[in-house]
Write an enzyme that holds these catalytic residues in place. Structure first.
Site, mmCIF file in Angstrom:
data_model
loop_
_atom_site.group_PDB
_atom_site.id
_atom_site.type_symbol
_atom_site.label_atom_id
_atom_site.label_comp_id
_atom_site.label_asym_id
_atom_site.label_seq_id
_atom_site.Cartn_x
_atom_site.Cartn_y
_atom_site.Cartn_z
ATOM 1 N N ASN A 27 34.398 -35.690 39.800
ATOM 2 C CA ASN A 27 33.567 -36.184 38.575
ATOM 3 C C ASN A 27 33.093 -34.926 37.805
ATOM 4 O OD1 ASN A 27 31.864 -37.323 36.506
ATOM 5 N ND2 ASN A 27 30.622 -38.450 37.923
ATOM 6 N N ARG A 108 37.174 -39.418 37.788
ATOM 7 C CA ARG A 108 36.210 -40.425 37.019
ATOM 8 C C ARG A 108 36.652 -40.070 35.510
ATOM 9 N NH1 ARG A 108 29.977 -40.451 35.696
ATOM 10 N NH2 ARG A 108 29.972 -42.756 35.013
ATOM 11 N N HIS A 197 29.933 -47.722 33.550
ATOM 12 C CA HIS A 197 29.709 -48.151 35.050
ATOM 13 C C HIS A 197 30.472 -49.087 35.498
ATOM 14 C CE1 HIS A 197 25.151 -47.007 33.908
ATOM 15 N NE2 HIS A 197 25.995 -45.791 34.329
ATOM 16 N N ARG A 258 17.660 -42.673 27.327
ATOM 17 C CA ARG A 258 18.316 -43.187 26.321
ATOM 18 C C ARG A 258 17.421 -44.769 25.729
ATOM 19 N NH1 ARG A 258 24.071 -43.864 29.269
ATOM 20 N NH2 ARG A 258 23.418 -42.247 30.416
ATOM 21 N N GLU A 401 30.542 -45.412 43.863
ATOM 22 C CA GLU A 401 31.536 -45.140 42.932
ATOM 23 C C GLU A 401 32.660 -44.343 43.599
ATOM 24 O OE1 GLU A 401 28.033 -44.447 40.228
ATOM 25 O OE2 GLU A 401 29.648 -45.153 38.536
#
Ligand code: AMP
Length: 415
Positions: A27, A108, A197, A258, A401
């Site tokens: 990642n 990813r 996601h 965010r 993940e």
């Protein structure tokens, strides 16, 4: 030495790493590379690590294998240097990548645009397509691509697979993926809702069905991925039909830093009246808002501590966070019509029993309730936290993940 050889051959049945080999999952961010060597069958992480502060003089590398973490500091000039350091650590402290029989490298990639609805075996054309999508994810895709390019240079004999965060949401019905924007402008610039996601939402919704011993196709699910980034999804029979993130991962739930949903006119207002540039507003909405903007802290553990001390801003931040979350649960109930399972996952979802309790409070008339004793504490395993009488199951299912990426990479490579 090329640490990865023997690609395409079956690993020895007697290998310590099992008969199916391993997958290196990467990642790659703008200044970091996170990696994990995964056994795609057993699911365990054989080794993992993180290179931080790439491009700085004070880079940090930490590599964990067999319970020991090795740390190195020093300048890491770029992603190539970062990955060379990582491969050096595999050589030096293990595990031996040759013995681990790496059958694929899984990468990813945040944005797959309208192009990728499935994982893709990386070649020049795929790299080019990822680059073309970069304007939609300028902070993420270029870094993801850089990671792919250097990994392909350093590990040329292994298949590399790109797994996209958006792919699971390529099934969104048009009514859910479309912004009510001039359709010509939207089409010309790829402006629509993509969702993010996805690897986590797909993994968790599949895991729920396996844990319950039910057919995925029979279940209507709401998945709440609550980490530093946060998103909700509605999944009907294993197919995503709604999700809270949109063109970018800024839309939807309140997150660590965010805003989530906001009236777009706030941007015009700040530009015209506060004299802020578009880049400044971008930074404000993505990095200085959410829980952090409201309370000064983006970590819910800190926020709970401050609430206990009587801090009004922290209380307010928690209220806004939970209010938005409940609104989405209600909205997705309406989208699905019937909800069999609501599942919490990621850092907050797996660990924060207060948020889980507040999110479900007073929803008995929707069939959603939480048993306080079952809810209590952090959950490392899939757990049902609703009472027996509730028609909707509420669960906590830890996401993974890396494992999901590893399994998708193997599935693609082995056909
Ligand atoms: P993630 O992005 O999934 O790694 O989640 C990170 C976030 O999870 C942190 O910013 C915290 O807000 C939250 N978190 C992690 N551990 C806990 C915990 N024990 N209790 C409450 N929140 C937690």
């Amino acid at each position: 030495m090329n640490p990865v050889t023997g690609v395409g051959e079956r690993p020895s049945e007697h290998s310590a790493f099992g008969a199916h080999g391993s997958v290196l999952v990467i990642n790659s961010g703008s200044s970091s590379v996170k990696y994990q060597l995964v056994n795609p069958v057993g699911g365990e992480a054989i080794a993992s690590g993180l290179v931080e502060r790439i491009g700085e003089d004070d880079g940090i590398v930490s590599h964990t294998f067999a319970g020991n973490t090795t740390r190195r500091t020093g300048a890491v000039s770029d992603h190539g240097a970062a990955l060379r350091l990582v491969l050096g650590l595999f050589d030096e402290v293990g595990p031996d990548l040759e013995e681990a029989h790496v059958v694929a490298v899984g990468h990813r990639v945040v944005h797959g645009g309208a192009v990728f609805s499935e994982p893709a075996l990386v070649d020049e054309a795929v790299e080019h397509a990822i680059e073309e999508i970069s304007p939609l994810a300028p902070l993420h895709n270029p870094a993801n691509l850089r990671g792919i390019q250097v990994a392909r240079e350093l590990l040329p004999d292994v298949p590399h697979v790109a797994v996209f965060d958006t792919a699971f949401f390529s099934t969104l019905p048009t009514a859910a993926s479309t912004y009510a924007l001039d359709r010509v402008v939207a089409a010309e610039h790829g402006v629509r809702r993509y969702g993010f996601h996805g690897t986590s939402h797909q993994y968790v919704s599949g895991k729920v069905a396996r844990v319950l011993g039910r057919r995925l196709g029979d279940l209507n699910q709401i998945v709440l991925h609550l980490g530093n980034g946060a998103s909700a999804s509605a999944v009907r029979g294993g197919v995503a039909v709604e999700t809270s993130m949109g063109l970018t991962p800024l839309e939807g739930l309140v997150m660590g830093t965010r805003t989530g949903d906001i009236d777009p006119a706030v941007i015009f207002h700040l530009h015209r009246n506060a004299g802020m540039s578009v880049d400044e507003i971008d930074e404000l909405l993505n990095r200085r808002s959410g829980l952090k903007g409201l309370s000064g802290e983006n970590d819910l553990r800190e926020i709970h501590r401050l609430v206990a001390e009587g801090d009004d801003d922290a209380r307010g931040a928690l209220d806004v966070y939970v209010h938005r979350l409940r609104k989405y649960i209600g909205a997705y109930y309406a989208v699905l019509g019937r909800v069999d399972v609501v599942t919490f996952t990621a850092g907050v979802g797996e660990n924060d029993d207060i948020v889980r309790a507040l999110a479900c409070e007073g929803l008995q008339n929707l069939g959603i309730a939480i048993d306080p004793a079952r809810n209590e504490g952090r959950k490392k395993q899939p757990t049902i936290i609703s009472p027996d009488w509730a028609p909707t199951l509420v669960m906590v299912v830890p996401t993974n993940e890396e494992l999901a990426i590893a399994r998708q990479a193997v599935a693609l490579v082995e056909g």
